[in-house]
Design a protein around this motif. Structure first.
Motif, short mmCIF file in Angstrom:
data_model
loop_
_atom_site.label_atom_id
_atom_site.label_comp_id
_atom_site.label_asym_id
_atom_site.label_seq_id
_atom_site.Cartn_x
_atom_site.Cartn_y
_atom_site.Cartn_z
N ARG A 83 -32.18 -8.56 49.35
CA ARG A 83 -32.98 -8.06 48.23
C ARG A 83 -33.85 -6.89 48.65
O ARG A 83 -34.01 -5.90 47.92
CB ARG A 83 -33.84 -9.20 47.65
N ALA A 84 -34.42 -6.99 49.84
CA ALA A 84 -35.26 -5.90 50.34
C ALA A 84 -34.44 -4.64 50.56
O ALA A 84 -34.87 -3.53 50.21
CB ALA A 84 -35.95 -6.32 51.64
N LEU A 85 -33.23 -4.78 51.10
CA LEU A 85 -32.39 -3.62 51.34
C LEU A 85 -31.89 -3.00 50.04
O LEU A 85 -31.73 -1.78 49.94
CB LEU A 85 -31.20 -4.00 52.24
N LYS A 86 -31.63 -3.84 49.03
CA LYS A 86 -31.20 -3.30 47.73
C LYS A 86 -32.27 -2.38 47.15
O LYS A 86 -31.96 -1.36 46.54
CB LYS A 86 -30.91 -4.44 46.75
N SER A 87 -33.53 -2.74 47.35
CA SER A 87 -34.62 -1.91 46.82
C SER A 87 -34.76 -0.61 47.59
O SER A 87 -35.46 0.30 47.16
CB SER A 87 -35.94 -2.69 46.87
N ALA A 88 -34.08 -0.53 48.76
CA ALA A 88 -34.19 0.67 49.59
C ALA A 88 -33.01 1.61 49.45
O ALA A 88 -32.95 2.64 50.15
CB ALA A 88 -34.33 0.25 51.07
N ILE A 89 -32.06 1.30 48.55
CA ILE A 89 -30.84 2.09 48.44
C ILE A 89 -31.14 3.57 48.19
O ILE A 89 -30.50 4.45 48.76
CB ILE A 89 -29.94 1.53 47.32
N ASN A 90 -32.12 3.86 47.33
CA ASN A 90 -32.43 5.26 46.99
C ASN A 90 -33.62 5.80 47.78
O ASN A 90 -34.18 6.83 47.43
CB ASN A 90 -32.72 5.37 45.49
N ALA A 91 -33.99 5.11 48.84
CA ALA A 91 -35.14 5.54 49.65
C ALA A 91 -34.77 6.74 50.51
O ALA A 91 -33.61 6.93 50.89
CB ALA A 91 -35.63 4.40 50.52
N THR A 92 -35.76 7.56 50.82
CA THR A 92 -35.54 8.68 51.73
C THR A 92 -35.48 8.20 53.17
O THR A 92 -34.85 8.83 54.02
CB THR A 92 -36.65 9.72 51.58
N SER A 93 -36.15 7.06 53.46
CA SER A 93 -36.07 6.48 54.79
C SER A 93 -36.49 5.02 54.73
O SER A 93 -37.18 4.59 53.80
CB SER A 93 -36.97 7.24 55.79
N ALA A 94 -36.04 4.26 55.71
CA ALA A 94 -36.41 2.85 55.81
C ALA A 94 -36.47 2.48 57.28
O ALA A 94 -35.66 2.95 58.09
CB ALA A 94 -35.42 1.97 55.06
N SER A 95 -37.41 1.64 57.63
CA SER A 95 -37.55 1.20 59.02
C SER A 95 -37.85 -0.29 59.06
O SER A 95 -38.36 -0.87 58.10
CB SER A 95 -38.67 1.98 59.72
N ILE A 96 -37.49 -0.91 60.16
CA ILE A 96 -37.69 -2.35 60.36
C ILE A 96 -38.42 -2.56 61.68
O ILE A 96 -38.09 -1.92 62.68
CB ILE A 96 -36.35 -3.11 60.38
N ARG A 97 -39.38 -3.46 61.67
CA ARG A 97 -40.03 -3.82 62.92
C ARG A 97 -40.37 -5.30 62.93
O ARG A 97 -40.58 -5.92 61.89
CB ARG A 97 -41.30 -2.99 63.16
N LEU A 98 -40.41 -5.85 64.12
CA LEU A 98 -40.78 -7.24 64.32
C LEU A 98 -42.28 -7.31 64.51
O LEU A 98 -42.83 -6.65 65.39
CB LEU A 98 -40.05 -7.81 65.54
N THR A 99 -42.95 -8.09 63.68
CA THR A 99 -44.41 -8.19 63.76
C THR A 99 -44.84 -9.57 63.30
O THR A 99 -44.01 -10.47 63.12
CB THR A 99 -45.07 -7.08 62.92
N LYS A 100 -46.14 -9.77 63.10
CA LYS A 100 -46.67 -11.03 62.60
C LYS A 100 -47.57 -10.77 61.40
O LYS A 100 -48.26 -9.75 61.33
CB LYS A 100 -47.47 -11.76 63.68
N LYS A 101 -47.55 -11.71 60.46
CA LYS A 101 -48.44 -11.66 59.31
C LYS A 101 -49.05 -13.03 59.14
O LYS A 101 -48.34 -14.02 58.94
CB LYS A 101 -47.67 -11.26 58.04
N ASP A 102 -50.36 -13.10 59.27
CA ASP A 102 -51.07 -14.38 59.24
C ASP A 102 -50.52 -15.35 60.27
O ASP A 102 -50.39 -16.56 60.02
CB ASP A 102 -51.00 -15.01 57.84
N GLY A 103 -50.18 -14.82 61.43
CA GLY A 103 -49.68 -15.64 62.51
C GLY A 103 -48.23 -16.03 62.42
O GLY A 103 -47.70 -16.70 63.31
#
Length: 348
Positions: A83-103
Protein backbone atom coordinates in the motif's frame (compact mmCIF):
# COMPACT_ATOMS: atom_id res chain seq x y z
CA UNK A 1 22.61 -1.74 12.66
CA UNK A 2 21.86 0.54 9.74
CA UNK A 3 19.92 0.27 6.48
CA UNK A 4 19.01 3.05 4.09
CA UNK A 5 18.34 3.11 0.36
CA UNK A 6 16.57 4.95 -2.42
CA UNK A 7 13.97 3.04 -4.44
CA UNK A 8 15.26 3.00 -7.97
CA UNK A 9 12.29 1.37 -9.68
CA UNK A 10 9.12 2.05 -7.67
CA UNK A 11 6.77 0.47 -10.20
CA UNK A 12 8.66 -2.83 -10.36
CA UNK A 13 8.97 -2.95 -6.57
CA UNK A 14 5.24 -2.28 -6.22
CA UNK A 15 4.36 -5.06 -8.69
CA UNK A 16 6.68 -7.44 -6.86
CA UNK A 17 5.07 -6.77 -3.47
CA UNK A 18 1.60 -7.10 -5.04
CA UNK A 19 2.49 -10.54 -6.38
CA UNK A 20 4.06 -11.63 -3.10
CA UNK A 21 1.09 -10.33 -1.09
CA UNK A 22 -1.26 -12.63 -3.00
CA UNK A 23 0.82 -15.61 -1.86
CA UNK A 24 1.44 -14.69 1.77
CA UNK A 25 0.92 -11.85 4.21
CA UNK A 26 4.33 -12.01 5.92
CA UNK A 27 7.76 -12.41 4.35
CA UNK A 28 11.21 -13.07 5.71
CA UNK A 29 13.47 -10.47 4.15
CA UNK A 30 17.22 -10.88 4.14
CA UNK A 31 19.30 -7.84 3.28
CA UNK A 32 23.06 -7.97 2.80
CA UNK A 33 25.88 -6.48 0.75
CA UNK A 34 24.99 -8.50 -2.35
CA UNK A 35 21.27 -9.25 -2.61
CA UNK A 36 17.76 -8.67 -1.34
CA UNK A 37 15.88 -11.87 -0.58
CA UNK A 38 12.16 -12.38 0.02
CA UNK A 39 10.97 -15.72 1.37
CA UNK A 40 7.38 -16.79 2.01
CA UNK A 41 6.69 -20.14 3.69
CA UNK A 42 2.98 -20.37 4.60
CA UNK A 43 1.49 -23.30 6.48
CA UNK A 44 -0.34 -24.25 3.30
CA UNK A 45 0.03 -22.98 -0.23
CA UNK A 46 2.88 -21.75 -2.33
CA UNK A 47 6.40 -21.24 -1.10
CA UNK A 48 8.31 -18.33 -2.61
CA UNK A 49 12.05 -17.81 -2.66
CA UNK A 50 12.99 -14.55 -4.36
CA UNK A 51 16.53 -13.32 -4.90
CA UNK A 52 16.89 -9.84 -6.37
CA UNK A 53 20.03 -7.96 -7.26
CA UNK A 54 20.28 -4.69 -5.37
CA UNK A 55 20.47 -2.63 -8.56
CA UNK A 56 17.18 -4.04 -9.87
CA UNK A 57 15.12 -2.02 -7.36
CA UNK A 58 17.50 0.06 -5.20
CA UNK A 59 20.25 2.66 -5.50
CA UNK A 60 22.40 4.55 -2.99
CA UNK A 61 22.19 1.38 -0.94
CA UNK A 62 23.76 1.48 2.53
CA UNK A 63 23.71 -1.42 4.97
CA UNK A 64 25.70 -2.11 8.11
CA UNK A 65 25.44 -4.71 10.86
CA UNK A 66 27.64 -6.83 13.08
CA UNK A 67 26.76 -9.98 11.10
CA UNK A 68 28.82 -11.43 8.28
CA UNK A 69 28.26 -9.68 4.95
CA UNK A 70 26.35 -6.98 6.89
CA UNK A 71 23.28 -9.22 6.92
CA UNK A 72 20.01 -7.95 8.40
CA UNK A 73 17.01 -10.29 8.75
CA UNK A 74 13.51 -8.84 8.95
CA UNK A 75 9.97 -10.15 9.33
CA UNK A 76 7.96 -7.87 7.10
CA UNK A 77 4.16 -7.58 6.62
CA UNK A 78 3.63 -7.36 2.86
CA UNK A 79 0.19 -5.64 2.52
CA UNK A 80 1.27 -2.41 4.34
CA UNK A 81 4.46 -2.28 2.28
CA UNK A 82 2.51 -2.70 -0.95
CA UNK A 83 0.00 0.00 0.00
CA UNK A 84 2.83 2.38 0.82
CA UNK A 85 4.55 1.67 -2.51
CA UNK A 86 1.30 2.15 -4.44
CA UNK A 87 1.08 5.67 -3.04
CA UNK A 88 4.60 6.30 -4.31
CA UNK A 89 4.00 5.33 -7.96
CA UNK A 90 3.90 8.97 -9.14
CA UNK A 91 6.53 10.21 -6.70
CA UNK A 92 9.66 11.98 -7.89
CA UNK A 93 11.67 9.97 -5.37
CA UNK A 94 11.24 7.45 -2.57
CA UNK A 95 13.61 6.17 0.08
CA UNK A 96 13.51 3.47 2.75
CA UNK A 97 15.38 3.31 6.03
CA UNK A 98 15.39 1.10 9.08
CA UNK A 99 14.61 3.08 12.21
CA UNK A 100 12.51 3.05 15.40
CA UNK A 101 9.27 4.79 16.30
CA UNK A 102 8.23 4.76 19.95
CA UNK A 103 10.75 2.01 20.51
CA UNK A 104 9.28 -0.22 17.78
CA UNK A 105 11.44 -1.07 14.74
CA UNK A 106 9.93 0.18 11.48
CA UNK A 107 10.78 0.50 7.83
CA UNK A 108 10.21 4.16 7.10
CA UNK A 109 9.20 4.92 3.50
CA UNK A 110 9.62 8.59 2.61
CA UNK A 111 7.94 9.81 -0.57
CA UNK A 112 8.64 13.13 -2.27
CA UNK A 113 6.22 14.47 -4.86
CA UNK A 114 6.01 17.77 -6.71
CA UNK A 115 2.53 19.25 -7.08
CA UNK A 116 1.52 22.35 -9.00
CA UNK A 117 -0.15 24.87 -6.73
CA UNK A 118 -2.95 26.91 -8.25
CA UNK A 119 -2.44 30.66 -8.55
CA UNK A 120 -4.94 33.51 -8.74
CA UNK A 121 -3.55 35.20 -11.84
CA UNK A 122 -6.98 35.07 -13.43
CA UNK A 123 -8.54 36.90 -10.54
CA UNK A 124 -8.94 40.68 -10.92
CA UNK A 125 -10.53 42.21 -14.00
CA UNK A 126 -10.86 38.94 -15.95
CA UNK A 127 -13.20 37.53 -13.30
CA UNK A 128 -14.79 40.80 -12.17
CA UNK A 129 -17.51 41.71 -14.60
CA UNK A 130 -18.67 44.61 -12.46
CA UNK A 131 -15.24 46.17 -12.13
CA UNK A 132 -13.96 48.87 -14.46
CA UNK A 133 -10.62 47.53 -15.76
CA UNK A 134 -9.49 51.10 -16.31
CA UNK A 135 -10.57 52.39 -12.89
CA UNK A 136 -8.46 53.61 -10.03
CA UNK A 137 -7.02 50.18 -9.25
CA UNK A 138 -6.04 49.25 -12.79
CA UNK A 139 -2.33 49.82 -12.14
CA UNK A 140 -2.06 48.52 -8.58
CA UNK A 141 1.30 46.84 -8.11
CA UNK A 142 1.24 43.28 -6.74
CA UNK A 143 3.71 40.58 -5.76
CA UNK A 144 4.24 38.15 -8.66
CA UNK A 145 4.58 35.11 -6.32
CA UNK A 146 1.18 35.78 -4.82
CA UNK A 147 -0.56 35.42 -8.16
CA UNK A 148 1.30 32.68 -9.99
CA UNK A 149 1.17 28.94 -9.42
CA UNK A 150 4.31 26.85 -9.10
CA UNK A 151 5.77 23.51 -8.07
CA UNK A 152 5.39 22.64 -4.44
CA UNK A 153 7.30 19.78 -2.87
CA UNK A 154 5.29 17.43 -0.67
CA UNK A 155 6.97 14.93 1.66
CA UNK A 156 5.04 11.99 3.08
CA UNK A 157 6.50 9.38 5.43
CA UNK A 158 4.84 6.02 6.11
CA UNK A 159 6.10 3.67 8.81
CA UNK A 160 5.73 -0.10 8.47
CA UNK A 161 6.17 -2.05 11.74
CA UNK A 162 8.59 -4.97 11.40
CA UNK A 163 10.53 -7.46 13.51
CA UNK A 164 14.31 -7.65 13.40
CA UNK A 165 15.22 -11.34 13.54
CA UNK A 166 18.30 -12.90 15.06
CA UNK A 167 20.60 -14.95 12.85
CA UNK A 168 19.90 -18.07 14.96
CA UNK A 169 16.15 -17.82 14.38
CA UNK A 170 16.51 -18.02 10.58
CA UNK A 171 19.44 -20.40 10.41
CA UNK A 172 17.21 -23.40 9.75
CA UNK A 173 15.32 -21.84 6.84
CA UNK A 174 16.50 -23.45 3.62
CA UNK A 175 15.06 -23.70 0.14
CA UNK A 176 13.54 -27.16 -0.50
CA UNK A 177 15.73 -29.62 -2.32
CA UNK A 178 14.12 -30.92 -5.49
CA UNK A 179 15.36 -33.69 -7.71
CA UNK A 180 16.55 -32.85 -11.20
CA UNK A 181 13.59 -31.92 -13.44
CA UNK A 182 12.37 -34.14 -16.27
CA UNK A 183 11.26 -31.16 -18.37
CA UNK A 184 11.93 -27.44 -18.49
CA UNK A 185 10.05 -25.05 -20.73
CA UNK A 186 9.51 -21.32 -21.20
CA UNK A 187 5.89 -20.62 -20.35
CA UNK A 188 3.56 -18.66 -22.64
CA UNK A 189 2.08 -15.38 -21.44
CA UNK A 190 1.23 -15.82 -17.76
CA UNK A 191 -1.75 -13.49 -18.16
CA UNK A 192 -3.16 -15.80 -20.85
CA UNK A 193 -2.27 -18.91 -18.88
CA UNK A 194 -3.94 -17.51 -15.76
CA UNK A 195 -7.15 -16.64 -17.64
CA UNK A 196 -7.45 -20.18 -19.00
CA UNK A 197 -6.48 -21.80 -15.70
CA UNK A 198 -9.06 -19.75 -13.78
CA UNK A 199 -11.70 -20.60 -16.37
CA UNK A 200 -10.97 -24.34 -16.09
CA UNK A 201 -11.10 -24.19 -12.29
CA UNK A 202 -14.44 -22.32 -12.24
CA UNK A 203 -15.99 -24.75 -14.71
CA UNK A 204 -14.79 -27.72 -12.68
CA UNK A 205 -16.09 -26.24 -9.42
CA UNK A 206 -19.45 -25.47 -11.01
CA UNK A 207 -19.92 -29.00 -12.30
CA UNK A 208 -18.78 -30.53 -9.00
CA UNK A 209 -21.09 -28.25 -6.99
CA UNK A 210 -24.02 -29.23 -9.20
CA UNK A 211 -24.68 -32.27 -7.05
CA UNK A 212 -26.35 -29.99 -4.49
CA UNK A 213 -23.57 -29.10 -2.09
CA UNK A 214 -22.48 -25.49 -1.63
CA UNK A 215 -19.52 -24.39 -3.71
CA UNK A 216 -17.60 -23.44 -0.56
CA UNK A 217 -17.68 -27.07 0.67
CA UNK A 218 -16.56 -28.61 -2.61
CA UNK A 219 -12.98 -29.80 -2.93
CA UNK A 220 -11.37 -28.04 -5.86
CA UNK A 221 -10.35 -30.51 -8.60
CA UNK A 222 -6.66 -30.51 -9.39
CA UNK A 223 -5.37 -28.91 -12.56
CA UNK A 224 -3.03 -31.15 -14.50
CA UNK A 225 -0.07 -29.39 -16.04
CA UNK A 226 2.31 -31.27 -18.32
CA UNK A 227 5.28 -30.43 -20.53
CA UNK A 228 7.47 -32.31 -22.95
CA UNK A 229 10.94 -31.53 -24.26
CA UNK A 230 9.61 -30.71 -27.75
CA UNK A 231 8.09 -27.30 -27.05
CA UNK A 232 4.62 -28.31 -25.86
CA UNK A 233 2.69 -27.47 -22.71
CA UNK A 234 -0.67 -29.01 -21.80
CA UNK A 235 -3.20 -27.78 -19.24
CA UNK A 236 -6.20 -29.97 -18.43
CA UNK A 237 -8.80 -30.71 -15.78
CA UNK A 238 -11.16 -33.63 -15.39
CA UNK A 239 -14.28 -34.33 -13.31
CA UNK A 240 -17.15 -36.79 -13.66
CA UNK A 241 -18.97 -34.24 -15.84
CA UNK A 242 -16.08 -32.41 -17.47
CA UNK A 243 -12.88 -33.16 -19.33
CA UNK A 244 -11.18 -30.22 -21.05
CA UNK A 245 -7.63 -29.36 -22.05
CA UNK A 246 -5.60 -26.72 -23.82
CA UNK A 247 -2.25 -27.24 -25.54
CA UNK A 248 0.48 -24.75 -26.44
CA UNK A 249 3.07 -25.68 -29.06
CA UNK A 250 6.16 -24.02 -30.46
CA UNK A 251 7.47 -23.07 -27.01
CA UNK A 252 11.16 -23.11 -26.08
CA UNK A 253 12.96 -25.76 -24.06
CA UNK A 254 16.06 -23.95 -22.77
CA UNK A 255 19.41 -25.67 -23.07
CA UNK A 256 20.99 -26.66 -19.78
CA UNK A 257 24.36 -25.20 -18.89
CA UNK A 258 26.79 -28.09 -18.25
CA UNK A 259 28.44 -25.97 -15.56
CA UNK A 260 25.16 -26.07 -13.59
CA UNK A 261 24.79 -29.85 -13.90
CA UNK A 262 26.57 -32.33 -11.66
CA UNK A 263 29.41 -34.05 -13.56
CA UNK A 264 29.19 -31.47 -16.36
CA UNK A 265 28.85 -32.85 -19.89
CA UNK A 266 28.74 -36.43 -18.62
CA UNK A 267 25.95 -35.53 -16.22
CA UNK A 268 24.07 -33.76 -19.00
CA UNK A 269 23.97 -36.96 -21.07
CA UNK A 270 22.29 -38.80 -18.20
CA UNK A 271 20.04 -35.93 -17.17
CA UNK A 272 16.29 -36.78 -16.91
CA UNK A 273 15.40 -34.04 -19.40
CA UNK A 274 17.82 -35.50 -21.96
CA UNK A 275 16.13 -38.88 -21.60
CA UNK A 276 12.64 -37.35 -21.86
CA UNK A 277 13.65 -35.52 -25.04
CA UNK A 278 14.96 -38.73 -26.56
CA UNK A 279 11.63 -40.41 -25.76
CA UNK A 280 9.89 -38.11 -28.26
CA UNK A 281 7.01 -35.60 -28.24
CA UNK A 282 4.56 -38.11 -26.73
CA UNK A 283 6.60 -38.33 -23.51
CA UNK A 284 5.32 -35.89 -20.87
CA UNK A 285 6.26 -34.82 -17.37
CA UNK A 286 3.12 -34.11 -15.33
CA UNK A 287 2.21 -32.43 -12.04
CA UNK A 288 -1.17 -31.80 -10.41
CA UNK A 289 -1.77 -28.47 -8.70
CA UNK A 290 -4.54 -26.71 -6.80
CA UNK A 291 -6.31 -24.42 -9.27
CA UNK A 292 -6.92 -21.52 -6.89
CA UNK A 293 -3.37 -21.54 -5.58
CA UNK A 294 -2.03 -21.81 -9.13
CA UNK A 295 -4.00 -18.68 -10.03
CA UNK A 296 -2.21 -16.82 -7.24
CA UNK A 297 1.16 -18.05 -8.45
CA UNK A 298 0.45 -16.78 -11.95
CA UNK A 299 -0.07 -13.27 -10.55
CA UNK A 300 3.69 -12.87 -10.97
CA UNK A 301 2.83 -12.34 -14.64
CA UNK A 302 2.33 -8.65 -13.83
CA UNK A 303 6.09 -8.43 -13.41
CA UNK A 304 6.75 -9.33 -17.02
CA UNK A 305 9.99 -11.07 -17.87
CA UNK A 306 10.73 -14.66 -18.81
CA UNK A 307 9.26 -17.59 -16.87
CA UNK A 308 10.74 -21.07 -16.98
CA UNK A 309 8.80 -24.00 -15.53
CA UNK A 310 10.72 -27.06 -14.34
CA UNK A 311 8.74 -30.30 -13.98
CA UNK A 312 9.72 -33.21 -11.75
CA UNK A 313 7.17 -35.80 -12.82
CA UNK A 314 4.45 -36.37 -10.18
CA UNK A 315 6.71 -34.67 -7.66
CA UNK A 316 7.16 -30.90 -7.97
CA UNK A 317 6.86 -27.85 -10.16
CA UNK A 318 9.22 -24.91 -9.82
CA UNK A 319 8.83 -21.61 -11.64
CA UNK A 320 11.82 -19.38 -12.30
CA UNK A 321 10.63 -15.86 -13.01
CA UNK A 322 13.41 -13.71 -14.44
CA UNK A 323 13.08 -9.97 -13.98
CA UNK A 324 14.90 -7.71 -16.41
CA UNK A 325 17.19 -5.45 -14.43
CA UNK A 326 17.18 -1.68 -14.70
CA UNK A 327 20.51 -1.52 -16.52
CA UNK A 328 21.01 -3.25 -19.84
CA UNK A 329 23.65 -5.92 -19.85
CA UNK A 330 23.37 -6.80 -16.17
CA UNK A 331 22.48 -10.25 -14.92
CA UNK A 332 18.84 -11.17 -14.50
CA UNK A 333 17.31 -11.31 -11.06
CA UNK A 334 15.35 -14.44 -10.38
CA UNK A 335 12.22 -15.15 -8.41
CA UNK A 336 11.50 -18.82 -7.74
CA UNK A 337 8.05 -19.98 -6.73
CA UNK A 338 7.11 -23.57 -5.96
CA UNK A 339 3.39 -24.47 -6.15
CA UNK A 340 2.43 -27.07 -3.50
CA UNK A 341 2.59 -30.59 -4.85
CA UNK A 342 3.74 -33.90 -3.38
CA UNK A 343 7.10 -32.36 -2.63
CA UNK A 344 5.73 -30.54 0.39
CA UNK A 345 3.87 -33.47 1.89
CA UNK A 346 7.13 -35.41 1.69
CA UNK A 347 9.18 -32.67 3.31
CA UNK A 348 6.69 -31.81 6.08
Amino acid sequence: MRFKTSVRNIQTFSKLTASLSSLGKVAWVRLDDDNVRFTIIPETGTQVWAVLSIDSIFEDYTIQSAAQNNTINLELPLPPLHRALKSAINATSASIRLTKKDGVPVLSLTIITNTISSGNTANGFLNSANTDPFGDNAFREENLDANMGGDRETIVTQNIPIRVLTADSVEGIHEPRVREPDAHIVLPSLIQLKAISDRFTKLAMATTAGAGRGASTVAVPKLELAANMHGSLKLSISTDALNISSVWTGLTNPELDPRQVEDGEDGLEDHPSTKLKAAGPDAWSTVRIDGRDWGKVLSVGRLGGRVIACFADEHALILYVYLSNYDDGSDDSVLTASPPTKLYSQLS
